[in-house]
Design a protein around this motif. Structure first.
Motif, PDB file in Angstrom:
ATOM      1  N   THR A 150       0.950  -1.258   0.000  1.00 25.71           N
ATOM      2  CA  THR A 150       0.042   0.021  -0.014  1.00 25.71           C
ATOM      3  C   THR A 150       1.027   1.206  -0.044  1.00 25.71           C
ATOM      4  OG1 THR A 150      -1.714  -1.282   1.410  1.00 25.71           O
ATOM      5  CG2 THR A 150      -1.644   1.229   1.103  1.00 25.71           C
ATOM      6  N   VAL A 151       2.118   1.130   0.623  1.00 24.13           N
ATOM      7  CA  VAL A 151       2.720   2.404   0.916  1.00 24.13           C
ATOM      8  C   VAL A 151       3.430   2.582  -0.329  1.00 24.13           C
ATOM      9  CG1 VAL A 151       4.949   3.267   1.709  1.00 24.13           C
ATOM     10  CG2 VAL A 151       3.244   2.162   3.502  1.00 24.13           C
ATOM     11  N   VAL A 152       3.963   1.320  -0.995  1.00 27.62           N
ATOM     12  CA  VAL A 152       4.740   1.838  -2.402  1.00 27.62           C
ATOM     13  C   VAL A 152       3.478   2.476  -3.422  1.00 27.62           C
ATOM     14  CG1 VAL A 152       5.630   0.557  -4.211  1.00 27.62           C
ATOM     15  CG2 VAL A 152       6.343  -0.238  -2.164  1.00 27.62           C
ATOM     16  N   ALA A 153       2.338   1.665  -3.308  1.00 26.74           N
ATOM     17  CA  ALA A 153       1.343   2.090  -4.220  1.00 26.74           C
ATOM     18  C   ALA A 153       1.042   3.679  -4.027  1.00 26.74           C
ATOM     19  CB  ALA A 153       0.127   1.331  -4.213  1.00 26.74           C
ATOM     20  N   ASP A 154       0.916   4.074  -2.685  1.00 33.25           N
ATOM     21  CA  ASP A 154       0.738   5.613  -2.326  1.00 33.25           C
ATOM     22  C   ASP A 154       2.008   6.334  -3.146  1.00 33.25           C
ATOM     23  OD1 ASP A 154      -1.650   4.913  -1.403  1.00 33.25           O
ATOM     24  OD2 ASP A 154      -0.840   4.757   0.654  1.00 33.25           O
ATOM     25  N   THR A 173       2.921  19.778  -1.280  1.00 30.09           N
ATOM     26  CA  THR A 173       2.201  18.929  -0.538  1.00 30.09           C
ATOM     27  C   THR A 173       2.529  17.410  -0.847  1.00 30.09           C
ATOM     28  OG1 THR A 173       0.315  20.663  -0.711  1.00 30.09           O
ATOM     29  CG2 THR A 173      -0.572  18.221  -0.298  1.00 30.09           C
ATOM     30  N   ALA A 174       2.551  16.878  -2.154  1.00 32.34           N
ATOM     31  CA  ALA A 174       3.136  15.702  -2.282  1.00 32.34           C
ATOM     32  C   ALA A 174       4.343  15.335  -1.712  1.00 32.34           C
ATOM     33  CB  ALA A 174       2.868  15.526  -3.797  1.00 32.34           C
ATOM     34  N   ARG A 175       5.387  16.181  -1.828  1.00 29.51           N
ATOM     35  CA  ARG A 175       6.529  16.078  -1.298  1.00 29.51           C
ATOM     36  C   ARG A 175       6.746  15.798   0.091  1.00 29.51           C
ATOM     37  NH1 ARG A 175      10.261  19.621  -5.453  1.00 29.51           N
ATOM     38  NH2 ARG A 175      10.238  17.974  -7.159  1.00 29.51           N
ATOM     39  N   THR A 176       5.942  16.468   0.851  1.00 36.05           N
ATOM     40  CA  THR A 176       5.833  16.265   2.374  1.00 36.05           C
ATOM     41  C   THR A 176       5.081  15.129   2.717  1.00 36.05           C
ATOM     42  OG1 THR A 176       5.267  18.783   2.760  1.00 36.05           O
ATOM     43  CG2 THR A 176       4.549  17.182   4.694  1.00 36.05           C
ATOM     44  N   GLU A 177       4.128  14.327   1.928  1.00 38.04           N
ATOM     45  CA  GLU A 177       3.675  13.098   2.152  1.00 38.04           C
ATOM     46  C   GLU A 177       4.591  12.178   1.911  1.00 38.04           C
ATOM     47  OE1 GLU A 177       0.603  10.190   3.388  1.00 38.04           O
ATOM     48  OE2 GLU A 177       1.285  12.328   3.984  1.00 38.04           O
ATOM     49  N   ILE A 178       5.487  12.439   0.605  1.00 37.87           N
ATOM     50  CA  ILE A 178       6.264  11.404   0.004  1.00 37.87           C
ATOM     51  C   ILE A 178       7.485  11.127   1.340  1.00 37.87           C
ATOM     52  CG2 ILE A 178       8.370  11.050  -1.486  1.00 37.87           C
ATOM     53  CD1 ILE A 178       6.566  12.381  -3.726  1.00 37.87           C
ATOM     54  N   GLU A 179       7.878  12.240   1.754  1.00 37.04           N
ATOM     55  CA  GLU A 179       8.676  12.036   2.934  1.00 37.04           C
ATOM     56  C   GLU A 179       8.105  10.959   4.181  1.00 37.04           C
ATOM     57  OE1 GLU A 179      11.827  13.234   3.138  1.00 37.04           O
ATOM     58  OE2 GLU A 179      11.986  14.161   1.328  1.00 37.04           O
ATOM     59  N   ARG A 180       7.008  11.290   4.623  1.00 42.20           N
ATOM     60  CA  ARG A 180       6.608  10.490   5.509  1.00 42.20           C
ATOM     61  C   ARG A 180       6.137   8.975   5.085  1.00 42.20           C
ATOM     62  NH1 ARG A 180       1.991   7.912   6.981  1.00 42.20           N
ATOM     63  NH2 ARG A 180       0.972   8.608   5.077  1.00 42.20           N
ATOM     64  N   ARG A 218       9.823   6.951   4.824  1.00 40.80           N
ATOM     65  CA  ARG A 218       9.868   6.485   6.400  1.00 40.80           C
ATOM     66  C   ARG A 218       9.266   5.611   6.719  1.00 40.80           C
ATOM     67  NH1 ARG A 218      10.537  12.396   7.269  1.00 40.80           N
ATOM     68  NH2 ARG A 218       8.620  12.491   8.110  1.00 40.80           N
ATOM     69  N   GLU A 219       8.218   5.184   6.283  1.00 46.99           N
ATOM     70  CA  GLU A 219       7.423   4.152   6.758  1.00 46.99           C
ATOM     71  C   GLU A 219       7.912   3.006   5.664  1.00 46.99           C
ATOM     72  OE1 GLU A 219       2.615   2.712   6.927  1.00 46.99           O
ATOM     73  OE2 GLU A 219       3.070   5.045   6.550  1.00 46.99           O
ATOM     74  N   ARG A 220       8.081   3.058   4.477  1.00 53.55           N
ATOM     75  CA  ARG A 220       8.645   2.218   3.939  1.00 53.55           C
ATOM     76  C   ARG A 220      10.079   1.435   4.317  1.00 53.55           C
ATOM     77  NH1 ARG A 220      12.403   1.660   0.514  1.00 53.55           N
ATOM     78  NH2 ARG A 220      13.131   3.678   0.608  1.00 53.55           N
ATOM     79  N   LEU A 221      10.805   2.395   4.796  1.00 51.52           N
ATOM     80  CA  LEU A 221      11.991   2.089   5.279  1.00 51.52           C
ATOM     81  C   LEU A 221      11.890   1.389   6.579  1.00 51.52           C
ATOM     82  CD1 LEU A 221      15.130   2.129   4.978  1.00 51.52           C
ATOM     83  CD2 LEU A 221      15.298   3.988   6.188  1.00 51.52           C
TER      84      LEU A 221
END
Length: 371
Positions: free
Chosen positions: A272-276, A307-314, A317-320
């Motif tokens: 799900t994280v990768v898809a997001d 907006t997108a890059r802020t969510e990408i950063e989060r 970190r979750e993916r890692l």
């Protein structure tokens, strides 16, 4: 500028492609390091990087190729219009810097991904990376500096389709996608960075234990652990590591189920994280296309990117974090999880500690010894 392993038309250069393949597989090994690979490329390999052949610096090779083209062009021109040859940036046998190895490992072209970057964006990325590295070297890095690596800027440049899926290039990849992604996961783990820029961990708690004053990860030092910023904590490492090992082993012996986690590769949450992430990168791509077509204003493009890059950063970190959890899988179903933990390699022990405990180091009061 052509990447190592390919000519300007996108065809593989066999000798260089062999080197690129060796670099990726050497680094993907548990004991592979940027420094070890750089030394091997420079003709001084150790036993862990013996499969990486020696090669002249790529910048020197590119300069030689550029001068060869100018010589051919100058033969067709009168002397007044001939272009001067460029001086070599280094000697052919100059030692490879670790930063050049990092650039090779970060290049998505080697994994077959289509990439597009404007020149101004490349210059900006180079400048930002230099500034970030200076902050890291001087101990004044921000949390964003530690979390945001060069892979993020590379990933922003991978071309995606309307569904957010990466588009593969029309050239033959040197590295399979699985290996390229595995290397990125290893590079993204900022706690791997220890003294002198090596990505091989030498301290159990470097980047894992926390400073009891600031709450930031400590770094490894010659005698143990130091606070990354103002030196609030300076502790001898060996007795602390032994104490942590003992406590974690006791916990696993008393409650083996504490180590039970879902392997990252099988986790629906990771998918799900990768898809997001792919969807967010696709959103940026669509906004950039709309801006190029004069459908939106610059302010609109900036708002979408921010907006997108802020969510990408989060999500990165979750993916890692999800990828790290895969290290606990070998403990499941064993009769002696504590013993297996003690016999695990450094990386395995670190991941198990990270999942089972938060280790905070406090300053030692004056006149007091021990941990």
């Amino acid at each position: 500028m052509r990447p190592l392993g390919y000519d300007t038309a996108g065809h593989q250069i066999a000798a260089e492609a062999k080197v690129v393949n060796a670099i990726y597989h050497a680094f993907n090994d548990d004991k592979g390091t940027l420094r070890g690979i750089a030394r091997a490329l420079s003709g001084k390999p150790d036993e862990r990087h013996a499969d990486v052949p020696q090669l002249p610096r790529h910048s020197w090779t590119l300069n030689e190729e550029r001068n060869a083209r100018r010589r051919r062009e100058n033969k067709k021109l009168p002397k007044g219009k001939q272009q001067p040859l460029r001086k070599p940036p280094c000697a052919p046998d100059a030692p490879w810097p670790e930063s050049s190895v990092l650039e090779i490992l970060r290049n998505p072209r080697h994994g077959g991904y289509a990439v597009y970057t404007q020149k101004k964006d490349r210059r900006q990325a180079v400048a930002e990376n230099a500034e970030k590295q200076a902050r890291l070297d001087n101990g004044i890095a921000t949390d964003e500096d530690r979390q945001r690596g060069r892979r993020r800027s590379w990933r922003d440049q991978v071309v995606t389709d309307d569904d957010g899926q990466p588009i593969m290039g029309q050239w033959e990849p040197i590295i399979d996608v699985e290996t390229w992604q595995a290397v990125q996961v290893k590079l993204d783990d900022h706690s791997r960075v220890t003294n002198n820029g090596s990505t091989r961990r030498t301290h159990t708690g470097s980047g894992l234990y926390l400073c009891g004053v600031r709450g930031l990860p400590v770094r490894g030092s010659s005698r143990g652990y130091r606070c990354r910023t103002e030196g609030h904590v300076n502790r001898t490492g060996a007795p602390i590591d032994e104490h942590v090992m003992e406590k974690i082993a006791d916990r696993l012996a008393a409650a083996p189920e504490a180590s039970a986690t879902v392997p990252a590769s099988d986790s629906p949450q990771l998918a799900t994280v990768v898809a997001d992430l792919d969807g967010l990168h696709a959103r940026i791509q669509r906004a950039e296309k709309d801006y190029a077509a004069d459908l939106i204003e610059a302010a609109d493009l900036k708002r979408v990117r921010d907006t997108a890059r802020t969510e990408i950063e989060r999500l990165e970190r979750e993916r890692l974090a999800l990828s790290r959890n895969a290290a606990t899988v070998p403990l499941l179903g064993t009769s002696d999880p504590a013993g297996l933990f003690k016999s695990a390699d450094l990386e395995g022990r670190r991941r198990i500690i990270d999942i089972n405990a938060a280790v905070t180091l406090l300053p030692v009061p004056q006149g007091r010894r021990g941990i």
